[in-house]
Write a protein that holds these residues in place. Sequence first.
Motif, mmCIF file in Angstrom:
data_model
loop_
_atom_site.group_PDB
_atom_site.id
_atom_site.type_symbol
_atom_site.label_atom_id
_atom_site.label_comp_id
_atom_site.label_asym_id
_atom_site.label_seq_id
_atom_site.Cartn_x
_atom_site.Cartn_y
_atom_site.Cartn_z
ATOM 1 N N THR A 16 64.526 -5.224 63.670
ATOM 2 C CA THR A 16 65.952 -5.043 63.934
ATOM 3 C C THR A 16 66.294 -5.036 65.418
ATOM 4 O OG1 THR A 16 65.761 -2.630 63.861
ATOM 5 C CG2 THR A 16 66.304 -3.772 61.792
ATOM 6 N N TYR A 17 65.293 -5.162 66.295
ATOM 7 C CA TYR A 17 65.599 -5.262 67.723
ATOM 8 C C TYR A 17 64.507 -6.056 68.432
ATOM 9 C CZ TYR A 17 62.138 -1.638 68.971
ATOM 10 O OH TYR A 17 60.989 -0.929 69.158
ATOM 11 N N THR A 18 64.838 -6.548 69.609
ATOM 12 C CA THR A 18 63.909 -7.345 70.394
ATOM 13 C C THR A 18 63.632 -6.665 71.723
ATOM 14 O OG1 THR A 18 65.685 -8.613 71.426
ATOM 15 C CG2 THR A 18 64.786 -9.482 69.358
ATOM 16 N N VAL A 19 62.533 -7.067 72.360
ATOM 17 C CA VAL A 19 62.217 -6.604 73.710
ATOM 18 C C VAL A 19 62.722 -7.655 74.684
ATOM 19 C CG1 VAL A 19 60.390 -6.005 75.332
ATOM 20 C CG2 VAL A 19 60.193 -5.315 72.928
ATOM 21 N N PRO A 20 63.697 -7.340 75.518
ATOM 22 C CA PRO A 20 64.251 -8.356 76.413
ATOM 23 C C PRO A 20 63.243 -8.814 77.465
ATOM 24 C CG PRO A 20 65.719 -6.452 76.241
ATOM 25 C CD PRO A 20 64.417 -6.066 75.622
ATOM 26 N N ARG A 21 63.344 -10.070 77.850
ATOM 27 C CA ARG A 21 62.496 -10.585 78.919
ATOM 28 C C ARG A 21 62.688 -9.770 80.192
ATOM 29 N NH1 ARG A 21 62.342 -13.722 83.398
ATOM 30 N NH2 ARG A 21 60.583 -15.188 83.612
ATOM 31 N N GLU A 22 63.923 -9.358 80.462
ATOM 32 C CA GLU A 22 64.209 -8.605 81.689
ATOM 33 C C GLU A 22 63.454 -7.281 81.725
ATOM 34 O OE1 GLU A 22 67.186 -11.669 81.238
ATOM 35 O OE2 GLU A 22 66.374 -10.170 79.853
#
Length: 340
Positions: free
Chosen positions: A52-58
């Motif tokens: 349900t969520y992602t780890v942002p590249r930033e």
Amino acid sequence: MNDTPLSARVHAPERLPAPQHPEAPVWRGATADDIDAVHALFAAAGLVDHPTYTVPREEIADHFTLPHIDPSRDTVLAFGADGELVAASSAILHPSRDTVAKVILEGTVHPDRRRRGIGTVALAWAYDRALQHLGSIPAPIPGEVAMYAEERTTDAAAIAERIGLSTGRWFTTMVRDLDDPVPERAAPAGTRLVPYAPERAMDVLAARNDAFRYHWGSLPSVEATWRAFVDGPYLRPDLSSLLVEGDRVVALCLASVNEDDWAALGEPNTYIDLIGVVRDRRGRGYAPTVIARTLGAARDAGLRKAVLDVDTASPTGALGLYERLGFAATDRSRVLTRHF
């Protein structure tokens, strides 16, 4: 407090050899050139571990710019015989070390390479690096190693338990449907309800650190990490709310938007990163006031859901407050810790 220096209480290895595993012949520290590969690894793992969520590249890129992190020493990357990145593991010493030295363990293994022992050796390396961090602290303060794990990632938790960590707290993800009515709350007498503005960044940091001073597992944010958050690409000042008395920020509700999460959750949403009230202004209804403004602003911006995470055992009664505001529990995660 124990008068013995932390460095004398922690038995840390002097040298930290690279892990060994037959399916990962190459292990090395991370460089900025690895950001995209590490992001791809966490994206693949996230589809299984936290869909349900992602780890942002930033967020990954920040590890290569923040002054308290040395990726070449604090992170190890594992590569298969084909050169593919198959695992990453890190041990990051929190920059605030006035009252406790805390090291956060992070990492993952590509879903196609799991249950082969790669994660075991990678986490063991990170734990030894954590001991090196704690062993470098001459002050007589407590030390802690901590790792966050989703409830569904039972293998990761089992590995952490084998190296001496144990579950110290559970956190619950809660979601609110913004199609449901959002109660309006006026600013209490003597206060002003305003959106976040960049020029208030350090005032909000002071309020955040006061509000979270005695929260379980929380340490003060420092300017470098705070700036990376509030000046980053995801914080939405228009959705974030402050309650101000004179020039003092007394309550805050900071919200971000990462559109990469929308497909995972199924609808446009905002994530509420921080909710806090300074300690001498609690019990006055300030928290629901700033939350209600943020929910209304998110609804007016066309978002459909609001998401937050809460300490299920928080003595502030946060869990009950969010339930009364229409949030419902979904997933759970745990924090595994070891204290020194």
